[in-house]
Design a protein around this motif. Structure first.
Motif, PDB file in Angstrom:
ATOM      1  N   THR A  69      -8.345  18.926   9.299  1.00 23.14           N
ATOM      2  CA  THR A  69      -6.862  19.345   9.146  1.00 23.14           C
ATOM      3  C   THR A  69      -6.521  18.284   8.034  1.00 23.14           C
ATOM      4  N   MET A  70      -7.243  17.430   7.592  1.00 23.50           N
ATOM      5  CA  MET A  70      -6.648  16.600   6.206  1.00 23.50           C
ATOM      6  C   MET A  70      -7.144  17.373   5.150  1.00 23.50           C
ATOM      7  N   LEU A  71      -8.433  18.098   5.037  1.00 19.88           N
ATOM      8  CA  LEU A  71      -8.818  18.662   4.094  1.00 19.88           C
ATOM      9  C   LEU A  71      -8.421  20.110   4.007  1.00 19.88           C
ATOM     10  N   SER A  72      -7.829  20.588   5.066  1.00 23.74           N
ATOM     11  CA  SER A  72      -7.830  22.049   5.196  1.00 23.74           C
ATOM     12  C   SER A  72      -8.728  23.018   5.123  1.00 23.74           C
ATOM     13  N   VAL A  73      -9.807  22.833   5.436  1.00 23.18           N
ATOM     14  CA  VAL A  73     -11.004  23.641   5.519  1.00 23.18           C
ATOM     15  C   VAL A  73     -11.603  23.706   6.994  1.00 23.18           C
ATOM     16  N   GLY A  74     -12.782  24.550   7.195  1.00 25.34           N
ATOM     17  CA  GLY A  74     -13.409  24.868   8.408  1.00 25.34           C
ATOM     18  C   GLY A  74     -14.392  23.888   8.628  1.00 25.34           C
ATOM     19  N   GLY A  75     -15.001  24.101   9.716  1.00 23.28           N
ATOM     20  CA  GLY A  75     -15.946  23.253  10.337  1.00 23.28           C
ATOM     21  C   GLY A  75     -16.245  23.360  11.566  1.00 23.28           C
ATOM     22  N   SER A  76     -17.390  22.556  12.130  1.00 24.43           N
ATOM     23  CA  SER A  76     -17.498  22.496  13.636  1.00 24.43           C
ATOM     24  C   SER A  76     -18.082  21.331  13.969  1.00 24.43           C
ATOM     25  N   PHE A  77     -18.467  21.381  15.284  1.00 26.07           N
ATOM     26  CA  PHE A  77     -18.735  20.011  15.843  1.00 26.07           C
ATOM     27  C   PHE A  77     -20.090  20.738  16.819  1.00 26.07           C
ATOM     28  N   LYS A  78     -21.426  20.241  16.340  1.00 28.36           N
ATOM     29  CA  LYS A  78     -22.436  20.729  17.089  1.00 28.36           C
ATOM     30  C   LYS A  78     -23.468  19.532  16.963  1.00 28.36           C
ATOM     31  N   ASP A  79     -24.288  19.350  18.259  1.00 30.05           N
ATOM     32  CA  ASP A  79     -25.386  18.561  18.407  1.00 30.05           C
ATOM     33  C   ASP A  79     -24.892  17.147  17.661  1.00 30.05           C
ATOM     34  N   ASP A  80     -23.799  16.646  18.271  1.00 25.44           N
ATOM     35  CA  ASP A  80     -23.322  15.252  17.678  1.00 25.44           C
ATOM     36  C   ASP A  80     -23.299  15.118  16.358  1.00 25.44           C
ATOM     37  N   LYS A  81     -23.041  16.236  15.562  1.00 18.79           N
ATOM     38  CA  LYS A  81     -22.841  16.281  14.135  1.00 18.79           C
ATOM     39  C   LYS A  81     -21.445  16.999  13.960  1.00 18.79           C
ATOM     40  N   ILE A  82     -20.755  16.533  12.910  1.00 21.99           N
ATOM     41  CA  ILE A  82     -19.625  17.142  12.254  1.00 21.99           C
ATOM     42  C   ILE A  82     -20.111  17.950  11.061  1.00 21.99           C
ATOM     43  N   ILE A  83     -19.774  19.191  10.930  1.00 20.85           N
ATOM     44  CA  ILE A  83     -20.201  19.937   9.812  1.00 20.85           C
ATOM     45  C   ILE A  83     -18.804  20.546   9.326  1.00 20.85           C
ATOM     46  N   ILE A  84     -18.724  20.105   8.159  1.00 15.73           N
ATOM     47  CA  ILE A  84     -17.362  20.579   7.126  1.00 15.73           C
ATOM     48  C   ILE A  84     -17.989  21.376   6.193  1.00 15.73           C
ATOM     49  N   GLN A  85     -17.287  22.702   6.179  1.00 14.19           N
ATOM     50  CA  GLN A  85     -17.528  23.464   4.845  1.00 14.19           C
ATOM     51  C   GLN A  85     -17.017  22.986   3.516  1.00 14.19           C
ATOM     52  N   GLY A  86     -17.940  23.000   2.575  1.00  7.03           N
ATOM     53  CA  GLY A  86     -17.889  22.305   1.376  1.00  7.03           C
ATOM     54  C   GLY A  86     -18.541  20.929   0.891  1.00  7.03           C
ATOM     55  N   ASP A  87     -18.372  20.754  -0.299  1.00  2.00           N
ATOM     56  CA  ASP A  87     -18.730  19.168  -0.576  1.00  2.00           C
ATOM     57  C   ASP A  87     -17.403  18.486  -0.645  1.00  2.00           C
ATOM     58  N   TYR A  88     -17.041  17.724   0.385  1.00  2.00           N
ATOM     59  CA  TYR A  88     -16.062  16.696   0.277  1.00  2.00           C
ATOM     60  C   TYR A  88     -16.331  15.376   0.801  1.00  2.00           C
ATOM     61  N   ARG A  89     -17.757  14.848   0.226  1.00  2.00           N
ATOM     62  CA  ARG A  89     -18.071  13.495   0.493  1.00  2.00           C
ATOM     63  C   ARG A  89     -17.237  12.644   0.300  1.00  2.00           C
ATOM     64  N   ASP A  90     -16.515  12.707  -1.114  1.00  3.01           N
ATOM     65  CA  ASP A  90     -15.760  11.524  -1.481  1.00  3.01           C
ATOM     66  C   ASP A  90     -14.515  11.203  -0.684  1.00  3.01           C
ATOM     67  N   LYS A  91     -13.836  12.482  -0.409  1.00  2.00           N
ATOM     68  CA  LYS A  91     -12.694  12.558   0.311  1.00  2.00           C
ATOM     69  C   LYS A  91     -12.877  12.140   1.772  1.00  2.00           C
ATOM     70  N   ILE A  92     -13.937  12.329   2.483  1.00  2.00           N
ATOM     71  CA  ILE A  92     -14.191  12.105   3.764  1.00  2.00           C
ATOM     72  C   ILE A  92     -14.554  10.523   3.972  1.00  2.00           C
ATOM     73  N   MET A  93     -15.602  10.063   3.027  1.00  2.00           N
ATOM     74  CA  MET A  93     -15.746   8.656   2.962  1.00  2.00           C
ATOM     75  C   MET A  93     -14.597   7.973   2.882  1.00  2.00           C
ATOM     76  N   ALA A  94     -13.485   8.150   1.967  1.00  2.00           N
ATOM     77  CA  ALA A  94     -12.362   7.613   1.881  1.00  2.00           C
ATOM     78  C   ALA A  94     -11.432   7.430   3.153  1.00  2.00           C
ATOM     79  N   PHE A  95     -11.433   8.719   3.594  1.00  2.00           N
ATOM     80  CA  PHE A  95     -10.638   8.802   4.765  1.00  2.00           C
ATOM     81  C   PHE A  95     -11.368   7.917   5.925  1.00  2.00           C
TER      82      PHE A  95
END
Length: 108
Positions: A69-95
């Motif tokens: 919701t913070m990034l307004s993108v799609g994604g999923s939760f599978k096998d104890d991993k969060i998969i976010i569509q797109g390259d948002y490493r910097d924003k996610i790491m800051a969050f």
């Protein structure tokens, strides 16, 4: 005159309970080991993957929803991993650092 004012005039004994729409995610379990944030391409499309969380699965799902919701993108939760569509490493790491997590960047 506002609609709520009109309703107060019609029903003076009715008490309005305000709902708190902000969800408190401060109860998410923080860990000692860093969460691994890595970048991959799947079927030619970039994805950001978060793994290494060893708390409760429900807490990790809440965290996934907050990130999406913070990034307004799609994604999923599978096998104890969060998969976010797109390259948002910097924003996610800051969050995650703002939330109090330790984050380790892996790849590229």
């Amino acid at each position: 005159m506002d609609l709520q004012d009109q309703l107060k005039n019609l029903f003076p004994d009715h008490k309005i309970e305000e709902q708190d729409n902000t969800k408190d995610t401060s109860n998410v379990w923080l860990q000692d080991e860093p969460i691994i944030c890595k970048y991959e391409k799947r079927k030619g499309k970039p994805v950001t993957i978060l793994e290494g969380y060893n708390g409760a699965t429900s807490d990790f799902k809440i965290l996934a929803k907050d990130i999406k919701t913070m990034l307004s993108v799609g994604g999923s939760f599978k096998d104890d991993k969060i998969i976010i569509q797109g390259d948002y490493r910097d924003k996610i790491m800051a969050f995650l650092k703002d939330k109090g997590f330790k984050v380790k960047r892996v790849g590229g």
